[in-house]
Scaffold this active site. Structure first.
Site, PDB file in Angstrom:
ATOM      1  N   ASP A 120      10.562   0.377 -14.151  1.00  0.00           N
ATOM      2  CA  ASP A 120      10.779   0.459 -15.594  1.00  0.00           C
ATOM      3  C   ASP A 120       9.648  -0.241 -16.336  1.00  0.00           C
ATOM      4  O   ASP A 120       8.497  -0.229 -15.882  1.00  0.00           O
ATOM      5  CB  ASP A 120      12.149  -0.148 -15.923  1.00  0.00           C
ATOM      6  CG  ASP A 120      12.825   0.534 -17.091  1.00  0.00           C
ATOM      7  OD1 ASP A 120      12.358   0.341 -18.237  1.00  0.00           O
ATOM      8  OD2 ASP A 120      13.800   1.270 -16.885  1.00  0.00           O
ATOM      9  N   SER A 156      20.488   5.844 -18.984  1.00  0.00           N
ATOM     10  CA  SER A 156      19.750   4.656 -18.558  1.00  0.00           C
ATOM     11  C   SER A 156      20.690   3.602 -17.994  1.00  0.00           C
ATOM     12  O   SER A 156      20.367   2.898 -17.038  1.00  0.00           O
ATOM     13  CB  SER A 156      18.995   4.035 -19.740  1.00  0.00           C
ATOM     14  OG  SER A 156      17.808   4.714 -19.998  1.00  0.00           O
ATOM     15  N   HIS A 193      14.309  -2.614 -21.776  1.00  0.00           N
ATOM     16  CA  HIS A 193      15.001  -1.587 -20.992  1.00  0.00           C
ATOM     17  C   HIS A 193      15.215  -2.005 -19.533  1.00  0.00           C
ATOM     18  O   HIS A 193      16.325  -1.965 -18.999  1.00  0.00           O
ATOM     19  CB  HIS A 193      14.178  -0.302 -21.079  1.00  0.00           C
ATOM     20  CG  HIS A 193      14.884   0.938 -20.687  1.00  0.00           C
ATOM     21  ND1 HIS A 193      14.642   1.597 -19.496  1.00  0.00           N
ATOM     22  CD2 HIS A 193      15.813   1.673 -21.334  1.00  0.00           C
ATOM     23  CE1 HIS A 193      15.380   2.686 -19.431  1.00  0.00           C
ATOM     24  NE2 HIS A 193      16.102   2.755 -20.537  1.00  0.00           N
TER      25      HIS A 193
END
Length: 645
Positions: free
Chosen positions: A187, A403, A228
């Site tokens: 990520d 996600s 994230h």
């Protein structure tokens, strides 16, 4: 393909060199952005192949004398290296012919290819506020955010449906918390100094491929855009009972950070090295990103990346195979995740999401390649997402999208790997099919119902075989016997050009004995690929269905209203379905192609190749049945009765 260390026959070993024929066929060019509407861009990265196995020191010398910097080998190779040229712009619209020629003129260089840049997007519901919440004093002795983690224990909070969760407490009660398992979060980085992560952080398995150093800390932005990866990491491995944030699904497991998503454009070499990084230290790779979810992109892994994934499942974990978990996509009903070559790959486990009352989320994509589901948003309050860790020691309750779903699945798989460290990458897929539950999942718009396939397994076009059940998975994992050797049968190709008319379906058939009597005989299906080449006046209006000999209907391509393509179509694109899992493949397979449009359309189906993947021998023969109503019992009875139920 299986690992030749665990489940490979001599005839099957020959398939390794083919590098997944039906998958790579469409990606062999390795350098084109499939279905991309935007013009190509070129980076300052070059793939350089040396003549002979000279190693990294010689590569440094070659780079230096030509004005380049060698960032290291590609997938540990002694011949292929990742060069960059600092004087070149990071992104340009024209290929740099002089720099390529200069490299090719070097007597030690066999090949030099400037890398194309392409978009890869994080998957998360973008209307949710990006930011953090301060830690609140705990109202009970343990982690303060655990009451908000309805995906771990749903007691009806925030309008949720009681007991609609991952059933992790049942796995924890059996003594499994993820010990000795490492999940890599591929990520934008991981805040490895976070108090809820630092003691579970595996620094040896971590790397920053965006900055080329061992420290994958997220790059600062004012809007916390690079939170994230940290949020995903907390879902897997946040520490329990430390009075910080919440609890990870596998809270005693390790998490590694692979920072590779934080640059303007992705390249094949960055992706490949990320997915091939430390395959014997990393058990699970979790990816909550993919091609643009705009409903008009058809794209997937390039050559080097595909090689990394295939090598991972064949050689990683000392031959048991790495597990690649992928978020299905956030394009909603206007997109189809079978157009995403990562989520639709048979080498990955594609995970979709549901919200806490059982509905699909509005951003969920549907496709026949999705294997199972986990959770994302709350239903009543759209700002009640997944509670997890956030940047700079903070916590959040607003992580969302598919996600959030993929790391939850990675955590469940970590629990299963602790229960049985000898599970192969295929064993994890079989366990997912057999232990996922329909529970209360439903399509809020009534498009996709639950359907039973030819051996009695229920599936849904949105949710795959259901929501993962951690308690059931670890219980079965303890008893599990590794599935038999896996083969792929090229069941046939139809290469006659056929017109797709505007007002009726095109139906074509392949009759197959599933390679009976050969070295690649398949009697029990795992994955089925329909490798298709077609063009249409409007690609987004094409629907494709695949019917198995046992009557199971898979929609392998749905309508995509934003896809106006009329030139590229699909070229040897491997559409994949899991819906025929455990069926007998012998007999007639039917492909139906039609238009879903109010306007007249036209097109041509140029080629269809059917590839069946599975086992010759029954996969569950030696497993004891403890519950006569379980999926395992149903499938075993179907197999014993010659597939007649």
């Amino acid at each position: 393909m299986p690992s030749c260390k665990t489940s490979c026959t001599p005839a099957h070993a020959m398939l390794l060199g083919l590098a997944a024929v039906a998958v790579l066929i469409v990606l062999s060019a390795g350098l084109i952005e499939l279905g991309a509407a935007s013009p190509e861009v070129f980076t300052n990265s070059f793939l350089v192949r040396l003549i002979g196995d000279h190693g990294n020191d010689v590569a440094h010398q070659v780079a230096k004398r030509n004005g380049f910097i060698n960032l290291g080998p590609v997938l540990g190779s002694d011949k292929e290296f990742h060069f960059i040229h600092r004087a070149l712009p990071h992104i340009r619209t024209k290929r740099s012919i002089p720099h390529t020629r200069q490299l090719k003129a070097d007597p030690l260089v066999e090949l030099a290819v400037q890398q194309i840049g392409f978009r890869r997007e994080k998957r998360g519901y973008r209307e949710l506020k990006l930011g953090a919440e301060n830690l609140v004093p705990p109202k009970e002795p343990n982690d303060p955010y655990f009451p908000f983690q309805w995906y771990l224990k749903n007691v009806g909070q925030n309008g949720g449906k009681r007991r609609l969760d991952l059933n992790v407490e049942a796995a924890w009660a059996q003594g499994y918390t993820g010990k000795n398992v490492t999940t890599a979060i591929m990520d934008d980085g991981v805040d490895y100094m976070h108090p809820d992560l630092r003691n579970n952080y595996n620094s040896k398995a971590s790397y920053d491929f965006s900055s080329n150093d061992p420290f994958p800390y997220p790059r600062y932005t004012d809007d916390w855009f690079n939170s994230h990866g940290t949020r995903c990491a907390g879902e897997v491995a946040a520490i329990r009972d430390n009075r910080v944030c919440g609890v990870g699904v596998a809270y005693d497991s390790k998490v590694a950070g692979i920072r590779m998503l934080d640059q303007p454009y992705m390249t094949d070499l960055i992706e490949a090295n990320s997915m091939g990084h430390e395959p014997n230290l990393i058990d699970i790779y979790s990816a909550s990103w993919g091609p643009t979810d705009d409903g008009k992109t058809v794209d997937g892994p390039r050559n080097a990346t595909m090689r990394a994934i295939v090598r991972g499942v064949n050689e990683g974990r000392r031959g048991l195979g790495n597990i690649y978990v992928w978020a299905s996509g956030d394009g909603g009903e206007d997109d189809d995740c079978n157009c995403d070559g990562y989520a639709a790959s048979m080498w990955t486990i594609s995970i979709n999401s549901a919200i806490n009352n059982g509905e699909n989320a509005h951003y969920d994509e549907s496709c026949s390649s999705t294997l199972a589901s986990t959770f994302s948003n709350g239903a009543k309050d759209p700002h009640t997402g997944v509670a997890t860790t956030d940047l700079y020691g903070k916590c959040t309750k607003t992580h969302s999208g598919t996600s959030a779903a993929a790391p939850e699945a990675a955590g469940v798989f970590a629990l299963a790997l602790e229960a049985n460290p000898n599970l192969s990458w295929r064993d994890i897929q079989h366990l997912s099919v057999l232990t996922s539950k329909r529970n209360s999942l439903y399509d809020s718009k009534g498009r996709f119902n639950w359907i039973m396939n030819g051996v009695g397994l229920e599936f849904n076009h949105l949710f795959g075989f259901g929501v993962l059940d951690a308690g059931a998975m670890v219980a079965l994992a303890r008893l599990w016997k590794t599935v038999p050797a896996r083969y792929h049968c090229d069941a046939g190709t139809l290469a006659t050009v056929r017109e797709i008319s505007s007002n009726r379906s095109l139906l074509i058939h392949i009759d197959t004995d599933a390679c009976k009597g050969t070295d690649t005989e398949v009697n029990y299906v795992e994955h089925v690929q329909a490798v298709i080449t077609l063009n249409a006046s409007r690609r987004g209006d094409v629907n494709i269905f695949l019917y198995s000999p046992m009557g199971t209907r898979s929609m392998i391509l749905s309508r995509r209203p934003n896809d106006d393509d009329r030139h590229d179509g699909f070229t040897k694109w491997p559409f994949m379905t899991t819906h025929t899992w455990a069926e007998n493949p012998r007999g007639r397979w039917t492909l139906e192609v039609k238009f879903d449009s109010q306007l007249p359309q036209s097109g041509y189906l140029k080629e269809w190749t059917l590839v069946i993947h599975g086992t010759r021998d029954p996969p569950y023969r030696d497993l004891p049945v403890e519950d006569e109503n379980s999926k395992l019992a149903i499938v075993k009875k179907a197999h014993e009765a010659g597939y007649k139920i």
